[in-house]
Design a protein around this motif. Structure first.
Motif, PDB file in Angstrom:
ATOM      1  N   ARG A 256     -19.294  73.591  32.960  1.00 35.60           N
ATOM      2  CA  ARG A 256     -19.382  74.467  31.784  1.00 35.60           C
ATOM      3  C   ARG A 256     -18.309  75.548  31.848  1.00 35.60           C
ATOM      4  NH1 ARG A 256     -24.744  73.448  33.294  1.00 35.60           N
ATOM      5  NH2 ARG A 256     -24.654  75.273  34.631  1.00 35.60           N
ATOM      6  N   LEU A 257     -17.741  75.852  30.701  1.00 27.76           N
ATOM      7  CA  LEU A 257     -16.700  76.861  30.585  1.00 27.76           C
ATOM      8  C   LEU A 257     -17.335  78.242  30.615  1.00 27.76           C
ATOM      9  CD1 LEU A 257     -13.627  76.858  30.153  1.00 27.76           C
ATOM     10  CD2 LEU A 257     -14.066  77.014  27.723  1.00 27.76           C
ATOM     11  N   LEU A 258     -16.789  79.140  31.433  1.00 33.67           N
ATOM     12  CA  LEU A 258     -17.320  80.502  31.553  1.00 33.67           C
ATOM     13  C   LEU A 258     -16.329  81.502  30.966  1.00 33.67           C
ATOM     14  CD1 LEU A 258     -18.552  80.291  35.247  1.00 33.67           C
ATOM     15  CD2 LEU A 258     -19.913  79.970  33.175  1.00 33.67           C
ATOM     16  N   GLY A 259     -16.845  82.583  30.408  1.00 33.99           N
ATOM     17  CA  GLY A 259     -15.993  83.641  29.878  1.00 33.99           C
ATOM     18  C   GLY A 259     -15.319  83.273  28.576  1.00 33.99           C
ATOM     19  N   GLY A 260     -15.842  82.269  27.900  1.00 31.35           N
ATOM     20  CA  GLY A 260     -15.251  81.840  26.632  1.00 31.35           C
ATOM     21  C   GLY A 260     -16.003  82.411  25.451  1.00 31.35           C
ATOM     22  N   GLY A 261     -15.869  81.783  24.335  1.00 36.19           N
ATOM     23  CA  GLY A 261     -16.535  82.239  23.116  1.00 36.19           C
ATOM     24  C   GLY A 261     -15.799  83.382  22.448  1.00 36.19           C
ATOM     25  N   THR A 262     -14.579  83.621  22.863  1.00 35.35           N
ATOM     26  CA  THR A 262     -13.781  84.704  22.291  1.00 35.35           C
ATOM     27  C   THR A 262     -12.331  84.247  22.191  1.00 35.35           C
ATOM     28  OG1 THR A 262     -13.132  87.017  22.546  1.00 35.35           O
ATOM     29  CG2 THR A 262     -13.381  85.741  24.573  1.00 35.35           C
ATOM     30  N   GLN A 263     -11.561  84.948  21.416  1.00 33.67           N
ATOM     31  CA  GLN A 263     -10.125  84.674  21.332  1.00 33.67           C
ATOM     32  C   GLN A 263      -9.327  85.825  21.913  1.00 33.67           C
ATOM     33  OE1 GLN A 263     -12.295  84.089  18.766  1.00 33.67           O
ATOM     34  NE2 GLN A 263     -11.464  82.602  17.365  1.00 33.67           N
ATOM     35  N   THR A 264     -10.024  86.845  22.455  1.00 33.44           N
ATOM     36  CA  THR A 264      -9.373  88.021  22.991  1.00 33.44           C
ATOM     37  C   THR A 264      -9.671  88.138  24.480  1.00 33.44           C
ATOM     38  OG1 THR A 264      -9.685  89.104  20.857  1.00 33.44           O
ATOM     39  CG2 THR A 264      -9.153  90.518  22.716  1.00 33.44           C
ATOM     40  N   PHE A 265      -8.627  88.333  25.290  1.00 33.52           N
ATOM     41  CA  PHE A 265      -8.792  88.395  26.740  1.00 33.52           C
ATOM     42  C   PHE A 265      -8.047  89.608  27.294  1.00 33.52           C
ATOM     43  CE2 PHE A 265      -9.195  83.992  25.470  1.00 33.52           C
ATOM     44  CZ  PHE A 265     -10.351  83.606  26.125  1.00 33.52           C
ATOM     45  N   GLN A 266      -8.652  90.264  28.283  1.00 31.46           N
ATOM     46  CA  GLN A 266      -8.035  91.382  28.988  1.00 31.46           C
ATOM     47  C   GLN A 266      -7.237  90.844  30.162  1.00 31.46           C
ATOM     48  OE1 GLN A 266      -8.012  94.620  28.478  1.00 31.46           O
ATOM     49  NE2 GLN A 266      -9.715  95.089  27.135  1.00 31.46           N
ATOM     50  N   ARG A 267      -5.952  90.727  30.059  1.00 39.09           N
ATOM     51  CA  ARG A 267      -5.078  90.320  31.146  1.00 39.09           C
ATOM     52  C   ARG A 267      -5.721  89.341  32.133  1.00 39.09           C
ATOM     53  NH1 ARG A 267       0.211  92.456  32.272  1.00 39.09           N
ATOM     54  NH2 ARG A 267       0.596  94.045  30.742  1.00 39.09           N
ATOM     55  N   PRO A 268      -5.982  88.109  31.723  1.00 38.46           N
ATOM     56  CA  PRO A 268      -6.628  87.138  32.616  1.00 38.46           C
ATOM     57  C   PRO A 268      -5.678  86.688  33.719  1.00 38.46           C
ATOM     58  CG  PRO A 268      -5.861  86.039  30.657  1.00 38.46           C
ATOM     59  CD  PRO A 268      -5.591  87.515  30.455  1.00 38.46           C
ATOM     60  N   GLN A 269      -6.228  86.284  34.861  1.00 37.87           N
ATOM     61  CA  GLN A 269      -5.392  85.718  35.926  1.00 37.87           C
ATOM     62  C   GLN A 269      -4.958  84.304  35.548  1.00 37.87           C
ATOM     63  OE1 GLN A 269      -7.528  85.964  39.588  1.00 37.87           O
ATOM     64  NE2 GLN A 269      -7.144  88.144  39.794  1.00 37.87           N
ATOM     65  N   THR A 270      -5.849  83.605  34.882  1.00 40.21           N
ATOM     66  CA  THR A 270      -5.574  82.257  34.403  1.00 40.21           C
ATOM     67  C   THR A 270      -6.483  82.000  33.206  1.00 40.21           C
ATOM     68  OG1 THR A 270      -5.363  79.931  35.054  1.00 40.21           O
ATOM     69  CG2 THR A 270      -7.274  81.122  35.894  1.00 40.21           C
ATOM     70  N   LEU A 271      -6.163  81.016  32.419  1.00 40.78           N
ATOM     71  CA  LEU A 271      -7.031  80.591  31.309  1.00 40.78           C
ATOM     72  C   LEU A 271      -7.364  79.121  31.502  1.00 40.78           C
ATOM     73  CD1 LEU A 271      -5.440  82.290  28.160  1.00 40.78           C
ATOM     74  CD2 LEU A 271      -7.610  82.848  29.248  1.00 40.78           C
ATOM     75  N   ILE A 272      -8.570  78.760  31.124  1.00 43.00           N
ATOM     76  CA  ILE A 272      -9.010  77.367  31.183  1.00 43.00           C
ATOM     77  C   ILE A 272      -9.205  76.878  29.751  1.00 43.00           C
ATOM     78  CG2 ILE A 272     -10.775  75.763  32.005  1.00 43.00           C
ATOM     79  CD1 ILE A 272      -9.320  77.140  34.284  1.00 43.00           C
ATOM     80  N   VAL A 273      -8.638  75.716  29.465  1.00 38.69           N
ATOM     81  CA  VAL A 273      -8.812  75.087  28.159  1.00 38.69           C
ATOM     82  C   VAL A 273      -9.871  73.998  28.329  1.00 38.69           C
ATOM     83  CG1 VAL A 273      -7.690  73.831  26.278  1.00 38.69           C
ATOM     84  CG2 VAL A 273      -6.396  75.520  27.598  1.00 38.69           C
ATOM     85  N   GLY A 274     -10.984  74.137  27.610  1.00 39.32           N
ATOM     86  CA  GLY A 274     -12.042  73.133  27.629  1.00 39.32           C
ATOM     87  C   GLY A 274     -11.933  72.273  26.383  1.00 39.32           C
ATOM     88  N   VAL A 275     -11.885  70.965  26.565  1.00 37.60           N
ATOM     89  CA  VAL A 275     -11.679  70.041  25.452  1.00 37.60           C
ATOM     90  C   VAL A 275     -12.830  69.042  25.403  1.00 37.60           C
ATOM     91  CG1 VAL A 275     -10.125  68.297  24.494  1.00 37.60           C
ATOM     92  CG2 VAL A 275      -9.179  70.265  25.687  1.00 37.60           C
ATOM     93  N   LEU A 276     -13.411  68.879  24.215  1.00 38.34           N
ATOM     94  CA  LEU A 276     -14.432  67.853  23.989  1.00 38.34           C
ATOM     95  C   LEU A 276     -13.782  66.740  23.180  1.00 38.34           C
ATOM     96  CD1 LEU A 276     -17.378  66.819  24.050  1.00 38.34           C
ATOM     97  CD2 LEU A 276     -17.708  68.040  21.891  1.00 38.34           C
ATOM     98  N   THR A 277     -13.765  65.526  23.738  1.00 39.69           N
ATOM     99  CA  THR A 277     -13.181  64.382  23.041  1.00 39.69           C
ATOM    100  C   THR A 277     -14.282  63.450  22.566  1.00 39.69           C
ATOM    101  OG1 THR A 277     -12.952  63.134  25.097  1.00 39.69           O
ATOM    102  CG2 THR A 277     -11.051  64.430  24.388  1.00 39.69           C
ATOM    103  N   GLN A 278     -13.966  62.653  21.555  1.00 31.17           N
ATOM    104  CA  GLN A 278     -14.865  61.616  21.063  1.00 31.17           C
ATOM    105  C   GLN A 278     -14.058  60.338  20.882  1.00 31.17           C
ATOM    106  OE1 GLN A 278     -16.514  63.471  17.512  1.00 31.17           O
ATOM    107  NE2 GLN A 278     -18.471  63.602  18.550  1.00 31.17           N
ATOM    108  N   PHE A 279     -14.645  59.224  21.352  1.00 31.17           N
ATOM    109  CA  PHE A 279     -14.051  57.888  21.226  1.00 31.17           C
ATOM    110  C   PHE A 279     -12.707  57.776  21.960  1.00 31.17           C
ATOM    111  CE2 PHE A 279     -16.243  58.862  17.123  1.00 31.17           C
ATOM    112  CZ  PHE A 279     -17.420  58.209  17.433  1.00 31.17           C
ATOM    113  N   VAL A 280     -12.541  58.563  23.026  1.00 30.16           N
ATOM    114  CA  VAL A 280     -11.316  58.540  23.828  1.00 30.16           C
ATOM    115  C   VAL A 280     -11.653  57.888  25.169  1.00 30.16           C
ATOM    116  CG1 VAL A 280      -9.574  59.952  24.976  1.00 30.16           C
ATOM    117  CG2 VAL A 280     -10.406  60.605  22.703  1.00 30.16           C
TER     118      VAL A 280
END
Length: 154
Positions: free
Chosen positions: A60-84
């Protein structure tokens, strides 16, 4: 008076007993709808793109649900695919305007019974971003599946 009541009751019973009979070759209402319903195409696609700060042990992705971040050390992109298919090549691009800051290749996850899967990509370059607006684009193969705008704050 009892004759009228008995006659009415007999008529009611007879009507109820014969009211819902159909002949075997007559289509039922519920079967007709499925006979004409078109099949929904199973086009490989990205159903959602989420941005967060970490991934827990359950995926599960943590610290998401927003588009604004305070100087993160890294960002994680979580992707949900269908029929892939599992292992399909994907890319996450971190961009400012038309300039690509970082591009990370990753693979699609293993689909479940509904043919959906989750995958994650880490963008370590996010730790060196200056305050401003950035875009994260996800590609399936070489086809763009969407762009998420994020803001990095001071």
């Amino acid at each position: 008076m009892t004759r009228r009541v008995l006659a009415s009751l007999a008529l009611l019973v007879a009507t109820g007993a014969c009211g819902d009979r159909t002949t075997p070759d007559e289509p039922r209402l519920d079967s007709a709808a499925s006979a004409v319903a078109p099949e929904i195409p199973e086009t490989p696609r990205v159903a959602s793109i989420d941005i967060g700060l970490a991934v827990d042990s359950g995926g599960r992705l943590l610290g998401g649900g927003t588009q604004t971040f305070q100087r993160p050390q890294t960002l994680i992109v979580g992707v949900l695919t269908q029929f892939v298919d599992a292992g399909a090549p994907m890319t996450a691009r971190l961009m400012q305007g038309s300039r690509t800051i970082e591009s990370v290749a990753f693979l699609a996850g293993v689909p479940d019974g509904s043919r959906s899967a989750r995958a994650h990509a880490e963008l370590p370059a996010a730790g060196s971003l200056q305050p401003g607006d950035y875009d994260i684009e996800v590609l399936l193969g070489e086809v763009s599946q969407g762009i998420r705008r994020i803001t990095i704050l001071e």
